[in-house]
Design a protein around this motif. Structure first.
Motif, PDB file in Angstrom:
ATOM      1  N   SER A  87       0.920  -1.338  -0.097  1.00 38.43           N
ATOM      2  CA  SER A  87      -0.007  -0.063   0.180  1.00 38.43           C
ATOM      3  C   SER A  87       0.971   1.354   0.088  1.00 38.43           C
ATOM      4  N   PHE A  88       1.881   1.366   0.804  1.00 38.90           N
ATOM      5  CA  PHE A  88       2.834   2.255   0.770  1.00 38.90           C
ATOM      6  C   PHE A  88       3.487   2.574  -0.573  1.00 38.90           C
ATOM      7  N   LEU A  89       3.865   1.449  -1.151  1.00 33.66           N
ATOM      8  CA  LEU A  89       4.452   1.731  -2.679  1.00 33.66           C
ATOM      9  C   LEU A  89       3.613   2.204  -3.622  1.00 33.66           C
ATOM     10  N   CYS A  90       2.258   2.334  -3.370  1.00 37.29           N
ATOM     11  CA  CYS A  90       1.072   2.624  -4.372  1.00 37.29           C
ATOM     12  C   CYS A  90       1.167   4.066  -4.288  1.00 37.29           C
ATOM     13  N   LEU A  91       1.522   4.621  -3.075  1.00 38.66           N
ATOM     14  CA  LEU A  91       1.325   5.979  -2.982  1.00 38.66           C
ATOM     15  C   LEU A  91       2.382   6.752  -3.812  1.00 38.66           C
ATOM     16  N   HIS A  92       1.851   7.974  -4.169  1.00 36.51           N
ATOM     17  CA  HIS A  92       2.670   9.107  -5.153  1.00 36.51           C
ATOM     18  C   HIS A  92       3.882   9.346  -4.220  1.00 36.51           C
ATOM     19  N   LYS A  93       5.244   9.291  -4.825  1.00 35.13           N
ATOM     20  CA  LYS A  93       6.306   9.785  -3.869  1.00 35.13           C
ATOM     21  C   LYS A  93       6.125  10.959  -3.174  1.00 35.13           C
ATOM     22  N   ALA A  94       5.425  11.781  -3.434  1.00 33.11           N
ATOM     23  CA  ALA A  94       5.597  13.112  -2.614  1.00 33.11           C
ATOM     24  C   ALA A  94       4.601  12.904  -1.365  1.00 33.11           C
ATOM     25  N   ILE A  95       3.689  12.091  -1.567  1.00 28.41           N
ATOM     26  CA  ILE A  95       3.199  11.679  -0.196  1.00 28.41           C
ATOM     27  C   ILE A  95       3.788  10.538   0.592  1.00 28.41           C
ATOM     28  N   ALA A  96       4.528   9.811  -0.214  1.00 27.25           N
ATOM     29  CA  ALA A  96       5.247   8.667   0.510  1.00 27.25           C
ATOM     30  C   ALA A  96       6.294   9.276   1.236  1.00 27.25           C
ATOM     31  N   TYR A  97       6.962  10.147   0.737  1.00 29.73           N
ATOM     32  CA  TYR A  97       8.173  10.856   1.501  1.00 29.73           C
ATOM     33  C   TYR A  97       7.490  11.657   2.935  1.00 29.73           C
ATOM     34  N   ARG A  98       6.409  12.285   2.528  1.00 31.10           N
ATOM     35  CA  ARG A  98       5.979  12.897   3.787  1.00 31.10           C
ATOM     36  C   ARG A  98       5.449  12.045   4.824  1.00 31.10           C
ATOM     37  N   LEU A  99       4.970  10.906   4.240  1.00 30.62           N
ATOM     38  CA  LEU A  99       4.369   9.935   5.486  1.00 30.62           C
ATOM     39  C   LEU A  99       5.646   9.263   6.106  1.00 30.62           C
ATOM     40  N   LEU A 100       6.816   9.372   5.414  1.00 30.08           N
ATOM     41  CA  LEU A 100       7.999   8.832   6.158  1.00 30.08           C
ATOM     42  C   LEU A 100       8.691   9.721   7.070  1.00 30.08           C
ATOM     43  N   ALA A 101       8.543  11.052   6.686  1.00 28.77           N
ATOM     44  CA  ALA A 101       8.845  12.172   7.512  1.00 28.77           C
ATOM     45  C   ALA A 101       7.964  12.344   8.836  1.00 28.77           C
ATOM     46  N   LYS A 102       6.545  12.023   8.764  1.00 28.38           N
ATOM     47  CA  LYS A 102       5.634  11.832   9.799  1.00 28.38           C
ATOM     48  C   LYS A 102       6.036  10.873  10.745  1.00 28.38           C
ATOM     49  N   ILE A 103       6.314   9.804  10.319  1.00 28.05           N
ATOM     50  CA  ILE A 103       6.879   8.280  11.130  1.00 28.05           C
ATOM     51  C   ILE A 103       8.078   8.710  11.805  1.00 28.05           C
ATOM     52  N   LEU A 104       8.958   9.400  11.291  1.00 30.36           N
ATOM     53  CA  LEU A 104      10.316   9.832  11.890  1.00 30.36           C
ATOM     54  C   LEU A 104      10.150  10.710  12.808  1.00 30.36           C
ATOM     55  N   SER A 105       9.416  11.840  12.732  1.00 28.75           N
ATOM     56  CA  SER A 105       9.001  12.787  13.731  1.00 28.75           C
ATOM     57  C   SER A 105       8.422  12.363  14.913  1.00 28.75           C
TER      58      SER A 105
END
Length: 457
Positions: free
Chosen positions: A252-270
């Motif tokens: 499901s993550f890899l189906c995301l647009h990269k712009a959202i995927a990168y932001r999602l990773l940033a949210k998790i790291l935060s």
């Protein structure tokens, strides 16, 4: 400038009737101008209380003490209560291994939080449009992405910035017109700090290119703020969709647009207070794309990925000690409550019921957590999984090992030892989140139901 400040306060709904405000007062021109605005307009703004606060960073020797004394004098003159705190920034830099700028900023906001929590007031800082422009250029040079182009936000939680659309030149003019004295930080004229180099070297060049560059930055900030708000909303939606049992579903993550995927990773790291950078996000994305391996994030956490999911795990995690407890309904008790690892409270109810009552009450429920008590063979235990455990789930015709079942359920290896397993003398009859076995499922002939409910303590 007074009208501009009032307009900003109204536009961003910074102050409500009856609010208490604490002005972050360094003694410099910006903070003195803000302090003056509030002292003159506290009744018009219908403030409950007006305070000031000052943090002595002890970075400039006698000059730092001079600033503190000036702030105390100014507040005494205006009969405003002031909170003063002294910290050794250089010592904190050595302790945490952080730069002077970062350490000082963290110390200030820790101080602000203490005041907010104790007095329930909003903190008004004197950040100006010039500060916001410098921040945007600084972020651009660091490669923080489009979020960094928002500059300094006008309002965040209990922090408000009423001068955020006022330039440094406007502030100095305001101080001159109102005959306001202020102190000057001698380091502002030195180019040892990145912001000063931007202020003295880059900003003047921008004014040469466009004398109205301030308005251009305001338009940039407002546009970016709107776009970031939308992207954050989409990221939150994606986050909730791909998160399952404390892990994140890889496909499901890899189906995301990269712009959202990168932001999602940033949210998790935060969420784990892990520093976010484009290079780190790119590296994590590649590991998830590969579907195997792990990467160290800091001294405490690392990202672990496989073909099904990825997660952030504690590098110093310990294996869950084996647990097993027998379940016995004694002395006529029809309800038991047991506590298991992970602060799980398990409530077991033995319910005697006729068929009509049974299906009226339970058919609408999730029957996977209801067992036919009379079909249970011998003793009942709730325990940790064991090697070789398997179950034929209710309403299914195939038998699966718990290892395979947990993989299908996207339960990470780090959480499997905490999953509750119920067994009788013949084997596994119920698994947490998966349900009961085919051998113990409720049917038309069931007379006694064992109902299992799990809650967190």
């Amino acid at each position: 400038m007074k009208h501009k400040i009032t307009d900003i306060i109204d536009k961003y709904h910074m102050i409500n009737d009856g609010d208490s405000i604490c002005v972050a007062l360094s003694g410099g021109a910006d903070s003195v101008a803000l302090f003056n605005y509030f002292t003159e307009n506290k009744n018009i703004l219908k403030l409950n209380k007006l305070y000031a606060c000052h943090l002595n960073h002890n970075l400039r020797g006698e000059e730092s003490d001079r600033d503190e004394n000036y702030v105390k004098m100014l507040c005494a003159k205006n009969k405003i209560e002031v909170f003063v705190k002294s910290v050794d920034i250089n010592a904190l830099c050595e302790e945490y291994g952080t730069s002077v700028e970062e350490t000082a900023r963290n110390a200030r906001y820790d101080f602000f939080r203490e005041i907010h929590e104790k007095y329930g007031c909003k903190i008004a800082t004197a950040h100006t449009l010039s500060d916001s422009m410098e921040t945007a250029l600084f972020n651009m040079a660091r490669g923080t992405g489009t979020r960094g182009l928002c500059g300094i936000t006008p309002k965040r939680d209990y922090i408000i910035r009423p001068l955020i659309h006022c330039s440094r030149q406007e502030v100095e003019k305001y101080c001159c017109e109102n005959e306001l004295n202020f102190v000057t930080d001698s380091t502002n004229n030195e180019d040892i700090y990145t912001r000063n180099r931007i202020r003295h070297g880059i900003i003047p060049k921008l004014y040469e290119l466009n004398p109205a560059v301030e308005n251009a930055f305001i338009r940039l900030f407002e546009q970016e703020e709107s776009e970031q708000s939308y992207l954050d909303m989409q990221t939150d939606i994606a986050y909730n969709e791909i998160k399952s049992n404390n892990v994140f579903i890889r496909d499901s993550f890899l189906c995301l647009h990269k712009a959202i995927a990168y932001r999602l990773l940033a949210k998790i790291l935060s969420e784990y207070n892990i520093e976010v950078s484009f290079l780190r996000l790119k590296l994590l994305y590649e590991y998830i794309l590969m579907g195997s391996g792990s990467v160290q994030l800091n001294r405490n956490f690392y990202l672990k990925a496989n073909s099904n999911y990825f997660e952030i795990t504690d590098n110093e995690k310990t294996q869950q000690n084996y647990f097993e407890e027998e379940i016995c309904f004694e002395n006529g008790n029809l309800e038991l409550r047991k506590i298991f690892p992970g602060n799980k409270a398990v409530i077991l109810k033995l319910i005697q019921c006729e068929q009509s009552i049974k299906f009226e009450k339970y058919f609408k429920k999730d029957l996977k957590n209801c067992l036919d008590y009379d079909k249970i063979n011998g003793s009942i235990f709730i325990r940790q999984k064991k090697e070789g455990d398997k179950i034929t789930l209710s309403r299914r015709n195939c038998t699966k090992s718990l290892k395979k079942l947990f993989t299908e359920m996207k339960i990470s290896e780090d959480h499997r030892d905490k999953q509750l397993v119920m067994c009788d003398d013949n084997g596994v009859i119920w698994v947490e989140q998966a349900g009961c076995s085919k051998q113990t499922e409720v049917d038309n002939l069931t007379k006694n139901i064992l109902e299992i409910t799990i809650a967190e303590e």
